[in-house]
Enzyme design. Structure first.
Site, PDB file in Angstrom:
ATOM      1  N   SER A 145       0.671  -1.260  -0.133  1.00 47.46           N
ATOM      2  CA  SER A 145      -0.077   0.029   0.004  1.00 47.46           C
ATOM      3  C   SER A 145       0.901   1.173   0.015  1.00 47.46           C
ATOM      4  O   SER A 145       1.832   1.244   0.553  1.00 47.46           O
ATOM      5  CB  SER A 145      -0.891   0.261   1.143  1.00 47.46           C
ATOM      6  OG  SER A 145      -1.563   1.172   1.347  1.00 47.46           O
ATOM      7  N   TYR A 201      -1.822  -0.795  10.554  1.00 50.88           N
ATOM      8  CA  TYR A 201      -1.849  -1.142   9.106  1.00 50.88           C
ATOM      9  C   TYR A 201      -0.566  -0.848   8.565  1.00 50.88           C
ATOM     10  O   TYR A 201       0.003  -1.385   8.019  1.00 50.88           O
ATOM     11  CB  TYR A 201      -3.214  -0.644   8.526  1.00 50.88           C
ATOM     12  CG  TYR A 201      -3.180  -1.081   6.913  1.00 50.88           C
ATOM     13  CD1 TYR A 201      -3.378  -2.114   6.493  1.00 50.88           C
ATOM     14  CD2 TYR A 201      -2.884  -0.201   5.858  1.00 50.88           C
ATOM     15  CE1 TYR A 201      -3.414  -2.558   5.186  1.00 50.88           C
ATOM     16  CE2 TYR A 201      -2.931  -0.476   4.629  1.00 50.88           C
ATOM     17  CZ  TYR A 201      -3.366  -1.548   4.290  1.00 50.88           C
ATOM     18  OH  TYR A 201      -3.464  -1.971   3.115  1.00 50.88           O
TER      19      TYR A 201
END
Length: 325
Positions: free
Chosen positions: A189, A202
């Site tokens: 990401s 995350y």
């Protein structure tokens, strides 16, 4: 034939430009042509390759399954939900019935069960004899500030997103190294490039994945095993709905209703899973090592983090204040 002095000023200008830049343009055009030929050859070479995709039961993983299947690959669909894997397999066979390819197989797999992963990978090797491409796509997200996020949630996120991916990679690597051929693809990401408020767990898991891929890429290059790290921005999938909150509850279910599902605005405005899957396939064909697939805003944030960190820290502070208000 007119001399240079006798020619119109405009024609002289273009003649000079051609004289100066044509020698530079020709090598560029040749390089572009050769690169395109290599990409076409690599695309053709995907036919018959064994591709194991984690998180293949929905979202980006499902879209990747369609992309690789259409490319003629022997697709292995891996995820926790066997029923959803069966649905994806059925869709592949029915939607692409005219495509001369290989029937996909399903592999029920829980990335958090690290001790079972090696056995699962071995079962694929027994069927196909090899795994040519491992696509580490499976993972979970979390929404919550660092202080209020329970440590159990931090552990769970790291267990699935990082340790599960590492375990899958280590299970597949020996056969790739023995054959001197293979590719590890990790879907990370942009939050593995820079961190934003309320994503500490995350983002930490994706930063860890970035470091792992960078080290691994250098180590296995001698064995002709390639590592591709994909860092997309927001993708319009159910990932935010299925994300955890700091308490471990499901983010998409509101406090006022146990059955109302909400997708956050950033995710809803993200790229489609199909477009992202197509771009990932192109990145593999082009032998990309590390690529960001995101619009301008995340790219600017990444640039600020490394070039003007004081500005980045100020922007993130303001974002945190807004989220906390």
């Amino acid at each position: 034939m007119k001399s240079l002095a006798e020619r119109p000023a405009g024609s002289v200008y273009w003649w000079l430009l051609a004289t100066l830049f044509l020698p530079l343009a020709i090598p560029g055009l040749v390089f572009k042509y050769l690169t395109r030929m290599k990409e076409k050859r690599n695309a053709r070479n995907l036919n018959g390759k064994v591709v194991l995709i984690t998180g293949a039961s929905s979202g980006l993983g499902e879209a990747l399954a369609h992309s690789f299947y259409l490319a003629g690959c022997k697709v292995v669909l891996a995820a926790r939900r066997k029923e959803e894997l069966e649905r994806v397999r059925k869709d592949l066979l029915e939607l692409h019935a005219t495509v001369p390819t290989h029937p996909p197989i399903i592999l029920p797999l829980d990335l958090s069960d690290l001790n079972s992963i090696n056995e699962k990978v071995q079962s694929v090797l027994e069927i196909h004899g090899a795994i040519d491409i491992l696509v580490n796509n499976g993972g979970i997200s979390v929404r919550g500030d660092a202080l209020s996020t329970a440590i159990d949630v931090d552990i769970r996120i790291m267990l699935v997103n990082y340790f599960g991916t590492v375990a899958m990679t280590k299970a597949c690597l020996p056969s790739m190294i023995a054959r001197k051929e293979g590719r590890i693809v990790c879907v990370s990401s942009v939050q593995g490039k820079f961190a934003i408020p309320h994503r500490s767990a995350y983002s930490a898991s994706k930063h860890a994945l970035q470091a792992f891929c960078d080290s691994l890429r250098a180590e296995v290059a001698k064995d002709n095993v390639n590592v591709t790290l994909i860092s997309p921005g927001y993708i319009n999938t159910a990932m935010s709905i299925n994300a955890l909150t700091g308490s471990g509850a499901t983010y998409g279910i509101t406090e006022n209703s146990c059955c109302k599902i909400e997708m956050d605005a950033a995710t809803a405005g993200g790229a489609s899973a199909e477009d992202t899957a197509s771009n990932i396939l192109k990145a593999i064909v082009r032998d990309e090592k590390d690529i960001i697939m995101a619009p301008i805003a995340p790219r600017v944030a990444y640039w600020l983090r490394h070039r003007l960190p004081s500005v980045y820290f100020w922007v993130m502070k303001k974002r945190a204040e807004k989220l906390n208000s």
